[in-house]
Write a protein that holds these residues in place. Structure first.
Motif, PDB file in Angstrom:
ATOM      1  N   GLY A   1      -7.174 -26.050 -11.544  1.00  0.00           N
ATOM      2  CA  GLY A   1      -6.376 -25.096 -12.322  1.00  0.00           C
ATOM      3  C   GLY A   1      -5.760 -25.754 -13.533  1.00  0.00           C
ATOM      4  O   GLY A   1      -5.725 -25.183 -14.622  1.00  0.00           O
TER       5      GLY A   1
ATOM      6  N   MET B   1      -4.373 -21.652 -12.651  1.00  0.00           N
ATOM      7  CA  MET B   1      -4.519 -21.864 -14.086  1.00  0.00           C
ATOM      8  C   MET B   1      -3.512 -21.021 -14.867  1.00  0.00           C
ATOM      9  O   MET B   1      -2.876 -21.494 -15.809  1.00  0.00           O
ATOM     10  CB  MET B   1      -5.954 -21.491 -14.449  1.00  0.00           C
ATOM     11  CG  MET B   1      -6.169 -21.047 -15.838  1.00  0.00           C
ATOM     12  SD  MET B   1      -7.717 -20.155 -15.857  1.00  0.00           S
ATOM     13  CE  MET B   1      -7.793 -19.766 -17.583  1.00  0.00           C
TER      14      MET B   1
ATOM     15  N   TRP C   1      -8.489 -26.226 -16.138  1.00  0.00           N
ATOM     16  CA  TRP C   1      -8.733 -24.964 -16.870  1.00  0.00           C
ATOM     17  C   TRP C   1      -7.616 -24.722 -17.890  1.00  0.00           C
ATOM     18  O   TRP C   1      -7.881 -24.363 -19.035  1.00  0.00           O
ATOM     19  CB  TRP C   1      -8.768 -23.751 -15.935  1.00  0.00           C
ATOM     20  CG  TRP C   1      -9.811 -23.705 -14.865  1.00  0.00           C
ATOM     21  CD1 TRP C   1      -9.630 -23.305 -13.571  1.00  0.00           C
ATOM     22  CD2 TRP C   1     -11.203 -24.024 -14.966  1.00  0.00           C
ATOM     23  NE1 TRP C   1     -10.806 -23.362 -12.875  1.00  0.00           N
ATOM     24  CE2 TRP C   1     -11.779 -23.793 -13.697  1.00  0.00           C
ATOM     25  CE3 TRP C   1     -12.011 -24.495 -16.004  1.00  0.00           C
ATOM     26  CZ2 TRP C   1     -13.129 -24.014 -13.434  1.00  0.00           C
ATOM     27  CZ3 TRP C   1     -13.348 -24.718 -15.747  1.00  0.00           C
ATOM     28  CH2 TRP C   1     -13.893 -24.483 -14.475  1.00  0.00           C
TER      29      TRP C   1
END
Lengths: 214, 216
Positions: B37, B104, B40
């Motif tokens: 996450g 994310m 990203w």
């Protein structure tokens, strides 16, 4: 893929859409009834509503589905049609998430608005219906939109019980073709398209409701 | 309605086995989702849209499609591509990947909440980009998002039963196996339902306490 297999997939889409609509309706009713109960004047009502939310949010949706399919029938002596069993399990679980949205939005309405209702001699129900809800509902829409996407993803769980939804039709096609990459890609794309349409729908709804208040 | 305490007693050892697997999935899945996450979220901050758009598209797709179908995809397709992985590994990767698309967003919100003065100060001190992130921005951003990440760990706990469908014997898998062997469905399924509430309710209280502490 042959046309017969596509037909299977389309039937799956139809079952998924039906299940989504029914459980969204049940979940919506649960969310509003229990959500409003959570800000009730009486402590006992608030406590019971809180218990409902914690229990149904606390268990896994899949465990709940198993429970409705396997424990309810022998325990109470009635058997539910798969569609209603799925609707019940999903509606009760995702409705419990919805209660938090309803409660949060109702609490976020300016307290003076409710006090104005008291000053005008409105009954509690009139205050809720005419003052609080019209202002709170538009604020709930974005959160309900997200929850609806979660519910769509949740409908795939009923395929574990052998109900012929979209995810289940994917398994049937995989067994027929002995090949999985293609069919599962299609299934994922179909789910994504449905989710995209739902997002658009909720955005339109939000615009219309906000226009109504302002 | 009949309730058989003997069945509960017989099921308990299986419950522990399942619980261990569930916790294992939860810990490994959390680690993957926390790291991925963050990756990203950082990629979404790159200046070029040729990185941002694909990342946005892929994560949106993963977030809006059912974890169950993603599990099937990985479980049946990876062997076709010649990648052999155990069911448990596949499940952990799938759940970690799925939840990384949620964490994310959490990181993104945390990074955006860092006051602009912090960025300006880092520029004024002419800190290199790497130091700006590791020494100034991330420590503040991550601290803020711990409760939100905790909520997703609880959500992940409630999704671990899905791994049953790809033959992993976590709690629900153990319950189903036990039910089929003994023809008793009520007790094992109710016991794990209660077990889930007993784990996730205190956990959510803990997260709420953390939230209050950070807010004050």
């Amino acid at each position: 893929m042959t046309s017969g297999l596509w037909e299977t997939v389309l039937r799956g889409v139809w079952v998924t859409v039906q299940l989504l609509v029914f459980s969204a309706l049940l979940g919506g009713v649960v969310a509003f009834v229990v959500g409003i109960a959570r800000i009730h004047r009486r402590r006992s009502v608030r406590f019971l509503a809180g218990c409902y939310t914690e229990v149904f949010r606390g268990t896994s949706a899949l465990v709940m589905i198993f429970w409705v399919y396997f424990v309810l029938p022998p325990a109470f002596g009635w058997q539910l049609v798969p569609m209603w069993a799925g609707t019940l399990a999903l509606g009760l679980t995702y409705g419990a998430y919805g209660t938090e949205i309803v409660r949060g939005a109702l609490n976020a309405v300016e307290p003076a608005q409710g006090e104005g209702g008291i000053a005008l001699g409105f009954t509690p129900w009139q205050r809720m219906r005419l003052i609080l809800l019209p202002q709170a509902v538009p604020e709930m829409i974005p959160s309900f939109g997200n929850l609806l996407i979660e519910l769509l993803k949740g409908t795939a769980l009923v395929s574990v019980m052998g109900m012929g939804d979209l995810a289940f039709s994917g398994n049937l096609v995989r067994l027929a073709l002995q090949e999985s990459a293609e069919i599962y890609s299609y299934i994922l794309v179909i789910y994504f398209v449905i989710a995209f349409l739902l997002t658009r729908l909720m955005r339109g709804l939000e615009k219309r409701l906000k226009a109504g208040v302002a | 309605m009949t309730w058989d305490w003997d069945a509960v007693r017989d099921f308990l050892p299986h419950l522990w086995d399942g619980l261990l697997v569930t916790l294992q999935v939860l810990v490994l899945g959390s680690l993957i989702s926390f790291t991925l996450g963050l990756v990203w979220a950082l990629l979404m901050r790159t200046p070029t849209r040729w990185v941002r758009w694909p990342v946005e598209a892929v994560t949106e797709f993963v977030r809006d499609t059912p974890l169950l179908v993603q599990l099937f995809f990985l479980f049946y397709v990876l062997p076709e591509w010649g990648i052999a992985a155990s069911a448990l590994t596949t499940g952990v990767v799938a759940i970690g990947l799925h939840y990384s698309t949620y964490t994310m967003q959490v990181y993104r919100a945390g990074i955006e909440a860092v006051p602009p003065g912090q960025w300006e100060a880092a520029t004024a001190l002419s800190l290199p980009v790497r130091r700006t992130w590791t020494a100034v921005i991330l420590p503040q951003a991550v601290r803020r998002v711990v409760p939100a990440l905790g909520n997703y760990v609880i959500a992940m706990l409630k999704d671990t039963p899905l791994l049953m469908t790809i033959t992993v014997l976590e709690m629900l898998g153990e319950a189903r196996l036990f039910s089929q062997e003994h023809f008793q469905f009520t007790e094992p399924l109710t016991v794990i339902g209660v077990a889930f509430v007993l784990i996730s309710f205190p956990a959510s209280l803990l997260v709420r306490a953390l939230e209050r502490r950070l807010a004050s």
